[in-house]
Design a protein around this motif. Structure first.
Motif, mmCIF file in Angstrom:
data_model
loop_
_atom_site.group_PDB
_atom_site.id
_atom_site.type_symbol
_atom_site.label_atom_id
_atom_site.label_comp_id
_atom_site.label_asym_id
_atom_site.label_seq_id
_atom_site.Cartn_x
_atom_site.Cartn_y
_atom_site.Cartn_z
ATOM 1 N N ARG A 36 3.667 1.599 -5.224
ATOM 2 C CA ARG A 36 2.740 2.153 -4.231
ATOM 3 C C ARG A 36 2.790 1.328 -2.942
ATOM 4 N N ALA A 39 6.070 1.858 -1.139
ATOM 5 C CA ALA A 39 6.110 3.166 -0.469
ATOM 6 C C ALA A 39 5.284 3.116 0.810
ATOM 7 N N ALA A 40 4.114 2.474 0.729
ATOM 8 C CA ALA A 40 3.248 2.384 1.915
ATOM 9 C C ALA A 40 3.950 1.607 3.025
ATOM 10 N N ARG A 43 6.795 3.687 4.550
ATOM 11 C CA ARG A 43 6.335 4.830 5.355
ATOM 12 C C ARG A 43 5.625 4.394 6.620
ATOM 13 N N SER A 44 5.437 3.083 6.785
ATOM 14 C CA SER A 44 4.659 2.639 7.939
ATOM 15 C C SER A 44 5.473 1.655 8.781
ATOM 16 N N GLU A 104 -6.372 -2.598 2.114
ATOM 17 C CA GLU A 104 -5.860 -1.246 2.377
ATOM 18 C C GLU A 104 -6.403 -0.238 1.382
ATOM 19 N N SER A 108 -8.326 2.953 2.892
ATOM 20 C CA SER A 108 -7.870 4.313 2.590
ATOM 21 C C SER A 108 -8.803 5.014 1.594
ATOM 22 N N ARG A 109 -9.918 4.397 1.259
ATOM 23 C CA ARG A 109 -10.905 4.939 0.301
ATOM 24 C C ARG A 109 -10.247 5.245 -1.051
ATOM 25 N N ASN A 110 -9.287 4.390 -1.419
ATOM 26 C CA ASN A 110 -8.554 4.581 -2.669
ATOM 27 C C ASN A 110 -9.007 3.597 -3.742
ATOM 28 N N ASN A 113 -10.234 5.018 -7.054
ATOM 29 C CA ASN A 113 -9.158 5.571 -7.880
ATOM 30 C C ASN A 113 -8.465 4.472 -8.674
ATOM 31 N N LEU B 103 -6.725 9.209 -1.135
ATOM 32 C CA LEU B 103 -5.502 8.584 -1.626
ATOM 33 C C LEU B 103 -4.768 7.979 -0.428
ATOM 34 N N PRO B 104 -3.901 6.981 -0.673
ATOM 35 C CA PRO B 104 -3.307 6.257 0.464
ATOM 36 C C PRO B 104 -2.608 7.181 1.467
ATOM 37 N N PRO B 106 -0.489 6.816 4.130
ATOM 38 C CA PRO B 106 0.915 6.800 4.556
ATOM 39 C C PRO B 106 1.877 7.334 3.491
ATOM 40 N N LEU B 107 1.422 7.428 2.233
ATOM 41 C CA LEU B 107 2.342 7.804 1.160
ATOM 42 C C LEU B 107 2.588 9.304 1.121
ATOM 43 N N LEU B 108 3.797 9.661 0.671
ATOM 44 C CA LEU B 108 4.078 11.069 0.416
ATOM 45 C C LEU B 108 3.307 11.501 -0.828
#
Lengths: 285, 255
Positions: A36, A39-40, A43-44, A104, A108-110, A113, B103-104, B106-108
């Protein structure tokens, strides 16, 4: 969306998931954290930029200072300062990267989860630490290349000492990062500044850019309880042609073990505090 | 305040196994008591609604059942295990979605689902992600970043994430709050079918009374941290002498 019609019946949960306490499940959960975060990062572009931007600025700044001091015939100063900048990055990044990964999840309000998943705190932290290790190695590799090209400083001049130096700073950085995360869990999002800045409390005491002998005696006594002080003093010893002071490294590693254990305990306490006071539910409100 | 219904009618699930048993839960935040001596059970395959005004204690209750908040008193047992002592085993069979989590960005979509498939230690994470993408018709969205999705699309990804591990208990806090009526309706149908066909139990909060009437076998009304009425939508309407759940809600809420 036209319909949601395919058969929704899932396979029985037991055949779908690995035994939750087994090694394979633990490995899977840790890899989930790393994948995760990777990937973040991928993508950034801003985050990728940030990994290299500040270290490069510091390297350039101190590099030019050393060039000036070289003209003043100050012996060893080039190697000392560039080496210090590189090792300082290990400490700072190790601390900030794990704080950042946790923050983060809040931004990201994650966080909820993650917290309702079967990921244990230890697995979560191992994932954060391993990923931060990757980022530190990447940043230091790039910085070392720049230092070689721009100033002719080869990081290999630290010899075999490079391994314990970096290892000790990584562990200390992770401990400080855990303290920063704990502060956010205990005091809420307003404590984010602590997560960012906790590593800077170490900076003036650890003799990063100057020998420990310049510190006033009482301060120096306290500073010797910082593993980083032994690393930077050891670095200067090696660069002056001495051997790696293994006794200092052993002492620093012992201190590190104590601090990491204490930081884990503080993190565990802060997480329980956050659960008792409903703070996890309120992050990101 | 009306008295709680004295008899709980379980309907078709009466002989099913209890998977969640919360007993005498209490939670205080400073001088405020958010939840007072609350007990509830959920049986396999049951869909339970938790209703109440804002601040009634619904989310605090759900968060205690998920281990996000530690109760001051009482216990939570899931699948016969104490949540506090068997957190990892219990949570691997539970999942959660809420309108106030995300959910994050920036992620796909597929990266998000893949990461959570691994957090839930799925044996075949990639295949399961593909199944969820198909089930929620996320194919055209799977290579898009979460931050670029509409709120309705993000909710669908949240629900896909919540079903990844085929949870035996699915906790949904206002799951369709961000959805347009059409998508909301389809999601409700899907969730109802899931509960029926897979035996997954659901615990749902919502301010949409029609949604609750349609989906829930049993409804708990909460007020001031307590369950003040329990029953099916019809039983509650009959008990309060009104036509539908919305009127029950108003009657209970207004004391």
């Amino acid at each position: 969306m036209t319909s949601l019609s395919p058969s929704p019946s899932p396979p029985p949960s037991s055949s779908l998931t690995l035994p939750p306490l087994g090694l394979a499940a633990r490995r899977s959960r840790i890899s989930g954290v790393i994948r995760r975060d990777f990937a973040a990062l991928r993508r950034s572009p801003v985050r990728m930029f940030e990994i290299l931007f500040w270290p490069t600025v510091e390297l350039l700044l101190w590099g030019f200072v050393t060039l000036f001091l070289r003209t003043q015939q100050v012996p060893f100063v080039v190697a000392f300062l560039i080496g210090a900048v590189l090792l300082w990055q290990v400490l700072q990044k190790a601390s900030n990267e794990i704080s950042m990964a946790f923050l983060e999840d809040i931004w990201s309000r994650n966080l909820l989860n993650v917290q309702v998943s079967p990921l244990s705190s230890v697995e979560y932290l191992i994932g954060l630490m391993l990923f931060s290790l990757g980022k530190v190695v990447f940043a230091v590799a790039v910085m070392s290349g720049l230092a070689l090209v721009l100033y002719g400083f080869g990081v290999t001049s630290l010899g075999v000492g490079l391994v314990p130096f970096m290892g000790i700073l990584l562990l200390l950085g992770w401990s400080l990062g855990l303290v920063g995360i704990s502060a956010v869990l205990r005091f809420g999002e307003n404590a984010q500044v602590i997560a960012w800045s906790v590593v800077f409390f170490v900076q003036p005491l650890a003799g990063i850019f100057y020998p420990m002998s310049v510190l006033p005696a009482p301060v120096r006594t306290v500073a010797w309880f910082l593993p980083a002080s032994h690393v930077f003093e050891g670095m200067r010893t090696v660069m002056s042609g001495g051997a790696v002071p293994w006794d200092r490294m052993a002492w620093a590693m012992g201190l590190n073990t104590v601090y990491l254990a204490a930081a884990l305990a503080v993190f565990g306490w802060a997480l329980n505090y956050a659960r008792r006071h409903g703070r996890l539910s309120r992050f990101g409100d | 305040m009306e008295n709680p219904l004295p008899v709980i009618v379980y309907g078709p699930h009466s002989c099913r196994v209890t998977i969640l048993e919360a007993t005498h839960l209490v939670k205080r935040f400073g001088s405020v008591t958010a939840v007072r001596d609350l007990s509830l059970t959920v049986a396999e395959g049951e869909v339970i609604g938790l209703l109440g005004l804002n601040g009634a204690g619904k989310s605090t209750t759900l968060h205690m059942l998920l281990g996000l908040i530690t109760p001051d008193a009482g216990s939570v047992n899931l699948f016969g295990q104490d949540l506090a002592r068997h957190r990892i085993e219990v949570l691997s069979r539970v999942n959660f979605a809420a309108s106030y989590v995300d959910l994050p960005g920036p992620l796909l979509v597929e990266e998000v689902l893949d990461a959570f498939a691994r957090l839930y230690a799925l044996r075949r994470p990639t295949a399961r992600v593909d199944e969820m993408v198909e089930l929620f018709e996320l194919g055209p969205l799977r290579r898009r970043r979460m931050m670029d999705l509409s709120s309705g699309q993000r909710t669908r990804v949240q629900l896909a994430k919540a079903l990844l591990n085929a949870p035996r208990l699915l906790v949904l806090d206002e799951p369709t709050a961000n959805l347009d009526p059409d998508v909301g309706d389809r999601i409700r149908s899907l969730l109802s079918r899931l509960a029926e066909e897979s035996g997954s139990a659901m615990l749902i909060t919502s301010h949409n009374m029609r949604e609750v009437e349609r989906m829930c076998d049993r409804i708990h009304f909460m007020s001031d941290g307590r369950i003040v009425a329990t029953g099916s939508a019809e039983e509650l309407a009959s008990h309060y002498g009104v036509d539908d759940l919305e009127e029950v809600f108003l009657k209970v809420a207004r004391g």
